[in-house]
Write a protein that holds these residues in place. Structure first.
Motif, short mmCIF file in Angstrom:
data_model
loop_
_atom_site.label_atom_id
_atom_site.label_comp_id
_atom_site.label_asym_id
_atom_site.label_seq_id
_atom_site.Cartn_x
_atom_site.Cartn_y
_atom_site.Cartn_z
N LEU A 136 0.83 -1.20 0.00
CA LEU A 136 0.00 0.00 0.00
C LEU A 136 0.87 1.25 0.00
O LEU A 136 1.81 1.36 0.78
CB LEU A 136 -0.90 -0.02 1.24
CG LEU A 136 -1.85 1.16 1.45
CD1 LEU A 136 -2.87 1.27 0.32
CD2 LEU A 136 -2.56 1.01 2.80
N SER B 28 0.78 5.82 -1.19
CA SER B 28 -0.05 6.97 -1.54
C SER B 28 0.76 7.94 -2.37
O SER B 28 1.98 8.06 -2.22
CB SER B 28 -0.61 7.66 -0.30
OG SER B 28 0.43 8.19 0.49
N SER C 142 1.60 11.84 -3.61
CA SER C 142 1.72 13.00 -2.71
C SER C 142 1.99 14.32 -3.41
O SER C 142 2.37 15.29 -2.76
CB SER C 142 2.84 12.75 -1.69
OG SER C 142 4.08 12.55 -2.33
N GLU D 226 -2.48 14.32 -8.31
CA GLU D 226 -2.61 12.97 -7.77
C GLU D 226 -2.54 12.93 -6.24
O GLU D 226 -2.74 11.86 -5.65
CB GLU D 226 -1.49 12.10 -8.33
CG GLU D 226 -1.46 12.03 -9.84
CD GLU D 226 -0.22 11.35 -10.39
OE1 GLU D 226 -0.25 10.91 -11.55
OE2 GLU D 226 0.79 11.27 -9.65
N ARG D 227 -2.27 14.06 -5.63
CA ARG D 227 -1.99 14.08 -4.19
C ARG D 227 -3.14 13.46 -3.39
O ARG D 227 -4.30 13.81 -3.55
CB ARG D 227 -1.77 15.52 -3.72
CG ARG D 227 -1.42 15.62 -2.25
CD ARG D 227 -1.17 17.05 -1.85
NE ARG D 227 -0.84 17.14 -0.43
CZ ARG D 227 -0.64 18.28 0.22
NH1 ARG D 227 -0.74 19.43 -0.44
NH2 ARG D 227 -0.37 18.28 1.50
N GLY D 228 -2.79 12.52 -2.52
CA GLY D 228 -3.74 11.90 -1.62
C GLY D 228 -4.34 10.61 -2.11
O GLY D 228 -5.06 9.93 -1.36
N ILE D 229 -4.07 10.20 -3.33
CA ILE D 229 -4.64 8.95 -3.85
C ILE D 229 -3.88 7.76 -3.26
O ILE D 229 -2.65 7.70 -3.32
CB ILE D 229 -4.57 8.90 -5.39
CG1 ILE D 229 -5.53 9.92 -5.99
CG2 ILE D 229 -4.91 7.51 -5.90
CD1 ILE D 229 -5.55 9.90 -7.51
N ARG D 230 -4.62 6.81 -2.69
CA ARG D 230 -4.03 5.56 -2.23
C ARG D 230 -3.92 4.60 -3.41
O ARG D 230 -4.81 4.55 -4.26
CB ARG D 230 -4.89 4.92 -1.14
CG ARG D 230 -5.05 5.74 0.13
CD ARG D 230 -6.11 5.11 1.02
NE ARG D 230 -7.41 5.09 0.34
CZ ARG D 230 -8.41 4.27 0.66
NH1 ARG D 230 -8.26 3.38 1.64
NH2 ARG D 230 -9.56 4.32 0.01
N LEU D 231 -2.84 3.84 -3.43
CA LEU D 231 -2.70 2.83 -4.47
C LEU D 231 -2.02 1.60 -3.92
O LEU D 231 -1.33 1.64 -2.89
CB LEU D 231 -1.95 3.38 -5.69
CG LEU D 231 -0.51 3.89 -5.55
CD1 LEU D 231 0.51 2.76 -5.54
CD2 LEU D 231 -0.20 4.84 -6.71
N THR E 107 -0.18 -0.98 -10.85
CA THR E 107 -0.72 -0.31 -9.67
C THR E 107 -2.24 -0.24 -9.76
O THR E 107 -2.82 -0.12 -10.84
CB THR E 107 -0.15 1.11 -9.51
OG1 THR E 107 -0.45 1.89 -10.67
CG2 THR E 107 1.35 1.07 -9.30
N ASP F 113 -8.54 4.74 -4.67
CA ASP F 113 -9.46 5.87 -4.60
C ASP F 113 -10.07 6.24 -5.95
O ASP F 113 -10.73 7.27 -6.07
CB ASP F 113 -8.75 7.08 -3.99
CG ASP F 113 -8.44 6.85 -2.52
OD1 ASP F 113 -9.33 6.37 -1.81
OD2 ASP F 113 -7.31 7.12 -2.10
N HIS G 154 -6.94 13.16 -8.57
CA HIS G 154 -7.66 12.84 -7.34
C HIS G 154 -9.16 12.98 -7.57
O HIS G 154 -9.62 13.96 -8.17
CB HIS G 154 -7.21 13.77 -6.21
CG HIS G 154 -7.71 13.36 -4.87
ND1 HIS G 154 -9.00 13.56 -4.46
CD2 HIS G 154 -7.08 12.72 -3.84
CE1 HIS G 154 -9.17 13.08 -3.24
NE2 HIS G 154 -8.01 12.56 -2.84
#
Length: 392
Positions: free
Chosen positions: A29, A31, A33, A37-42, A54, A58, A83
């Motif tokens: 896991l 993210s 940053s 794309e900031r804040g997207i979990r992958l 990947t 989100d 995002h």
């Protein structure tokens, strides 16, 4: 037993070689940053063969990056992996979706696909809502998933990397649909398995349409790359009134073009006795290809998308529940799927890297044994949209 570094290895042998499977393969896991794309979990998957991809948790758990031994496979558009909080679903007259359109796989649905459409809303029993305004390709692709689990699972000497999540598309006085998604790959394998289950958790009768926009980019896509499919009929082309104008047929791809207008085809594809339908884009120069295998009973329709404009260069393989005619025609033809409370539809798909010329030849022979696709670049268009039958 995983094949790693040119030989089959048992679990015991792998564990004697390193204190962690992660030296060769794994899922972890992360993210993003920065920027859009900031804040997207992958989740990053590595299968140990050189295949890395990947999964954007989100963004509906769609597949974003995909590469094999340093060779790109998945398409990266100028939009980036934006995002979902920045997404404007109804923006630009319903074309705002294009500002979030990027990656190997983008899910379309859950209640609408294709171009914009204002759907009658009497099934939701709410007077102020006369219609449901649908933008291009639906809402689901920019909805974050609830990640319910991920990791590695050993079964004897077999190891499976996996992830599961649930995407909820719901509103008051409207649809309440859930997409349950599971992604798997065996360590030592080049086959990504995708299982989707779409279920109506609400108590209104709700339409369901579903499509995968699978986008292959450079370098698999380059001048001379070939589209392989068991085509029994070429049904439709969006550019039929100017069929030859751009000098790009359906099968062999040119280099990036300038001033190119997208081309979309619908092919009627035949299936193997098992019901499977394999479609591939292959690069003979590189000895590298990418194949999508679906089931005819789940995705009866298929489109081919050619976006060959310089800077946006991609070819799409698009399995679909419905004809390219759209939701209005699906309603008129009684081909729209309706889900009552608890009703579900399931979809099983395999994405495969074809790593060498032998693999390409094997799958080309397999596809040709199902149906011999047209040799001409501009086959005649039949206009024969096969009836899908009444859809419960």
């Amino acid at each position: 037993m995983p094949n790693l570094y040119g030989r089959n290895m048992s679990r015991h042998e792998i564990e004697t070689a390193s204190g962690s499977l992660g030296h060769a393969a794994g899922v972890r896991l992360m993210s993003l940053s920065d920027g859009l794309e900031r804040g997207i979990r992958l989740l990053e998957f590595r299968s140990g063969t050189g295949l890395r991809f990947t999964v954007l948790i989100d963004r509906a758990m769609d597949i974003a990056d995909c590469e094999y031994r340093g060779f790109g496979i998945g398409w990266h558009s100028p939009a980036g992996f934006r995002h979902p909080g920045l997404h404007e679903y109804e923006g630009e007259g319903g074309l705002g979706w294009l500002r979030s359109f990027s990656g190997l796989m983008v899910t379309c649905g859950l209640d609408h696909i294709l171009f914009m459409y204002d759907a009658a809303a009497e099934n939701y029993v709410y007077g102020p809502r006369e219609t449901v305004r649908q933008s291009i390709h639906g809402r689901v692709g920019t909805i974050p998933a609830e990640l319910t689990g991920y990791g590695e699972r050993w079964d004897g000497d077999r190891c499976v990397l996996w992830a599961e999540g649930v995407v909820t598309q719901g509103t008051v006085f409207g649809e309440h649909l859930k997409l349950h998604r599971r992604i798997e790959i065996d360590v030592g394998s080049n086959d990504i398995r995708l299982h989707d289950r779409v279920v109506n958790r609400g108590f209104y009768r709700t339409p369901h349409m579903f499509c995968y926009h699978v986008n292959v980019g450079h370098p698999v896509l380059e001048e001379g790359a070939r589209y392989l499919a068991p085509i029994s009929d070429v049904v439709w082309a969006a550019h039929a009134d100017s069929y030859h104008a751009q000098n790009v047929g359906y099968q062999t791809m040119p280099k990036p073009q300038f001033g190119f207008h997208e081309q979309v085809w619908q092919h009627e594809l035949a299936a193997e006795p098992s019901g499977e339908v394999p479609v591939a884009l292959v690069n003979d120069r590189l000895g590298l290809g990418f194949m999508v295998t679906t089931r005819k009973d789940q995705f009866p329709c298929q489109y081919e998308w050619q976006n060959l404009q310089a800077g946006q260069y991609a070819v799409g393989i698009e399995p679909s529940t419905n004809h390219v005619l759209g939701q209005e025609a699906a309603r008129e033809r009684d081909e729209l799927i309706w889900l009552e409370h608890g009703d579900a539809r399931e979809y099983d798909t395999v994405f495969s890297v074809l790593p060498d010329a032998a693999a390409i030849a094997r799958e080309e022979a397999r596809i040709g044994a199902i149906a011999v696709q047209p040799t001409e670049a501009y086959p005649g268009l039949s206009g024969n949209f096969v009836p899908l039958g009444t859809r419960p």
